[in-house]
Design a protein around this motif. Structure first.
Motif, PDB file in Angstrom:
ATOM      1  N   ALA A 268       0.837  -1.203   0.000  1.00 34.26           N
ATOM      2  CA  ALA A 268       0.000   0.000   0.000  1.00 34.26           C
ATOM      3  C   ALA A 268       0.871   1.251   0.000  1.00 34.26           C
ATOM      4  O   ALA A 268       0.574   2.224  -0.703  1.00 34.26           O
ATOM      5  N   THR A 269       1.945   1.227   0.765  1.00 34.81           N
ATOM      6  CA  THR A 269       2.862   2.368   0.800  1.00 34.81           C
ATOM      7  C   THR A 269       3.527   2.568  -0.557  1.00 34.81           C
ATOM      8  O   THR A 269       3.639   3.702  -1.042  1.00 34.81           O
ATOM      9  N   MET A 270       3.942   1.475  -1.173  1.00 34.29           N
ATOM     10  CA  MET A 270       4.569   1.582  -2.492  1.00 34.29           C
ATOM     11  C   MET A 270       3.574   2.121  -3.527  1.00 34.29           C
ATOM     12  O   MET A 270       3.939   2.953  -4.365  1.00 34.29           O
ATOM     13  N   LEU A 271       2.340   1.651  -3.477  1.00 35.82           N
ATOM     14  CA  LEU A 271       1.333   2.154  -4.409  1.00 35.82           C
ATOM     15  C   LEU A 271       1.047   3.625  -4.147  1.00 35.82           C
ATOM     16  O   LEU A 271       0.902   4.412  -5.086  1.00 35.82           O
ATOM     17  N   ALA A 272       0.984   4.024  -2.885  1.00 34.03           N
ATOM     18  CA  ALA A 272       0.755   5.432  -2.559  1.00 34.03           C
ATOM     19  C   ALA A 272       1.898   6.298  -3.090  1.00 34.03           C
ATOM     20  O   ALA A 272       1.662   7.390  -3.635  1.00 34.03           O
ATOM     21  N   LEU A 273       3.128   5.815  -2.970  1.00 33.69           N
ATOM     22  CA  LEU A 273       4.279   6.545  -3.509  1.00 33.69           C
ATOM     23  C   LEU A 273       4.176   6.659  -5.028  1.00 33.69           C
ATOM     24  O   LEU A 273       4.396   7.729  -5.598  1.00 33.69           O
ATOM     25  N   TYR A 274       3.807   5.572  -5.666  1.00 39.12           N
ATOM     26  CA  TYR A 274       3.631   5.566  -7.117  1.00 39.12           C
ATOM     27  C   TYR A 274       2.549   6.565  -7.527  1.00 39.12           C
ATOM     28  O   TYR A 274       2.730   7.341  -8.466  1.00 39.12           O
ATOM     29  N   ILE A 275       1.440   6.552  -6.791  1.00 34.51           N
ATOM     30  CA  ILE A 275       0.341   7.482  -7.089  1.00 34.51           C
ATOM     31  C   ILE A 275       0.837   8.926  -6.965  1.00 34.51           C
ATOM     32  O   ILE A 275       0.541   9.764  -7.820  1.00 34.51           O
ATOM     33  N   ALA A 276       1.593   9.212  -5.923  1.00 25.62           N
ATOM     34  CA  ALA A 276       2.108  10.570  -5.718  1.00 25.62           C
ATOM     35  C   ALA A 276       3.056  10.972  -6.849  1.00 25.62           C
ATOM     36  O   ALA A 276       2.987  12.104  -7.356  1.00 25.62           O
ATOM     37  N   LEU A 277       3.929  10.066  -7.258  1.00 25.56           N
ATOM     38  CA  LEU A 277       4.869  10.384  -8.345  1.00 25.56           C
ATOM     39  C   LEU A 277       4.148  10.610  -9.669  1.00 25.56           C
ATOM     40  O   LEU A 277       4.479  11.541 -10.418  1.00 25.56           O
ATOM     41  N   VAL A 278       3.161   9.778  -9.961  1.00 29.81           N
ATOM     42  CA  VAL A 278       2.396   9.944 -11.203  1.00 29.81           C
ATOM     43  C   VAL A 278       1.602  11.245 -11.157  1.00 29.81           C
ATOM     44  O   VAL A 278       1.532  11.976 -12.150  1.00 29.81           O
ATOM     45  N   ALA A 279       1.026  11.559 -10.010  1.00 29.17           N
ATOM     46  CA  ALA A 279       0.275  12.809  -9.870  1.00 29.17           C
ATOM     47  C   ALA A 279       1.202  14.012 -10.066  1.00 29.17           C
ATOM     48  O   ALA A 279       0.824  15.000 -10.708  1.00 29.17           O
ATOM     49  N   HIS A 280       2.420  13.920  -9.549  1.00 30.56           N
ATOM     50  CA  HIS A 280       3.390  15.005  -9.741  1.00 30.56           C
ATOM     51  C   HIS A 280       3.715  15.184 -11.214  1.00 30.56           C
ATOM     52  O   HIS A 280       3.747  16.302 -11.730  1.00 30.56           O
ATOM     53  N   ARG A 281       3.952  14.094 -11.916  1.00 37.45           N
ATOM     54  CA  ARG A 281       4.215  14.162 -13.369  1.00 37.45           C
ATOM     55  C   ARG A 281       2.995  14.738 -14.093  1.00 37.45           C
ATOM     56  O   ARG A 281       3.140  15.517 -15.034  1.00 37.45           O
ATOM     57  N   GLY A 282       1.817  14.334 -13.663  1.00 39.29           N
ATOM     58  CA  GLY A 282       0.604  14.869 -14.270  1.00 39.29           C
ATOM     59  C   GLY A 282       0.513  16.374 -14.100  1.00 39.29           C
ATOM     60  O   GLY A 282       0.130  17.097 -15.033  1.00 39.29           O
ATOM     61  N   TRP A 283       0.859  16.857 -12.909  1.00 37.92           N
ATOM     62  CA  TRP A 283       0.838  18.291 -12.653  1.00 37.92           C
ATOM     63  C   TRP A 283       1.833  19.026 -13.548  1.00 37.92           C
ATOM     64  O   TRP A 283       1.523  20.082 -14.106  1.00 37.92           O
TER      65      TRP A 283
END
Length: 157
Positions: free
Chosen positions: A11-26
């Motif tokens: 779950a932590t790894m997925l949350a990190l992945y989500i944050a990184l993808v969201a940053h790239r999206g921004w």
């Protein structure tokens, strides 16, 4: 306990992945380029879907565990011995032999969450994860209804 640790790590790894993808999206959204903006929107949608799926799976695990604990507290967890492989997984043949009794219990009492939960355990032992999850989901819904009805009866009387 090791399962909980594994779930927490994933779950932590997925949350990190989500944050990184969201940053790239921004970054793509603020690029000003039409293609970048379109890709940025897509990169925001994907993390939202992933976060929703993660939340749903975690909630399912929590609720399944709570219902299992309640069943265990009532002394209604199946106690049949099933041979296992060295990995700890049950032998399918042994699990399949127990399955008809659990299916018959659900057919006899389709609104009994206990029967559905035990059927889910039987499906899981037989290796049918999709049906196991479906049976446990049904057990969770029925158990929730049972708790609600008990609370209403206690409130009235």
């Amino acid at each position: 306990m090791s399962t909980r640790i594994g779930v927490a790590v994933m779950a932590t790894m997925l949350a990190l992945y989500i944050a990184l993808v969201a940053h790239r999206g921004w970054l793509l959204l603020t690029s000003g380029e039409p293609v970048g903006i379109a890709m940025g929107v897509a990169l925001f949608v994907l993390p939202l879907l992933a976060a929703w799926a993660l939340g749903r799976e975690l909630w399912f695990g929590i609720r399944a565990q709570q219902v299992g604990r309640r069943l265990e507290a009532e002394g209604a967890i199946p106690t049949e011995a099933v041979a296992t492989r060295p990995s700890g997984r049950p032998l399918r043949e042994d699990a399949d032999a127990l399955f008809p009794a659990y299916r018959a219990a659900v057919e006899a009492a389709p609104d009994d969450w206990r029967a559905w939960y035990r059927l889910g355990l039987a499906y899981d032992g037989a290796g049918d994860r999709r049906r196991a999850r479906g049976a446990v989901r049904r057990a969770i819904a029925l158990e929730r209804r049972d708790r609600r009805e008990r609370a209403e009866r206690a409130e009235q009387g």
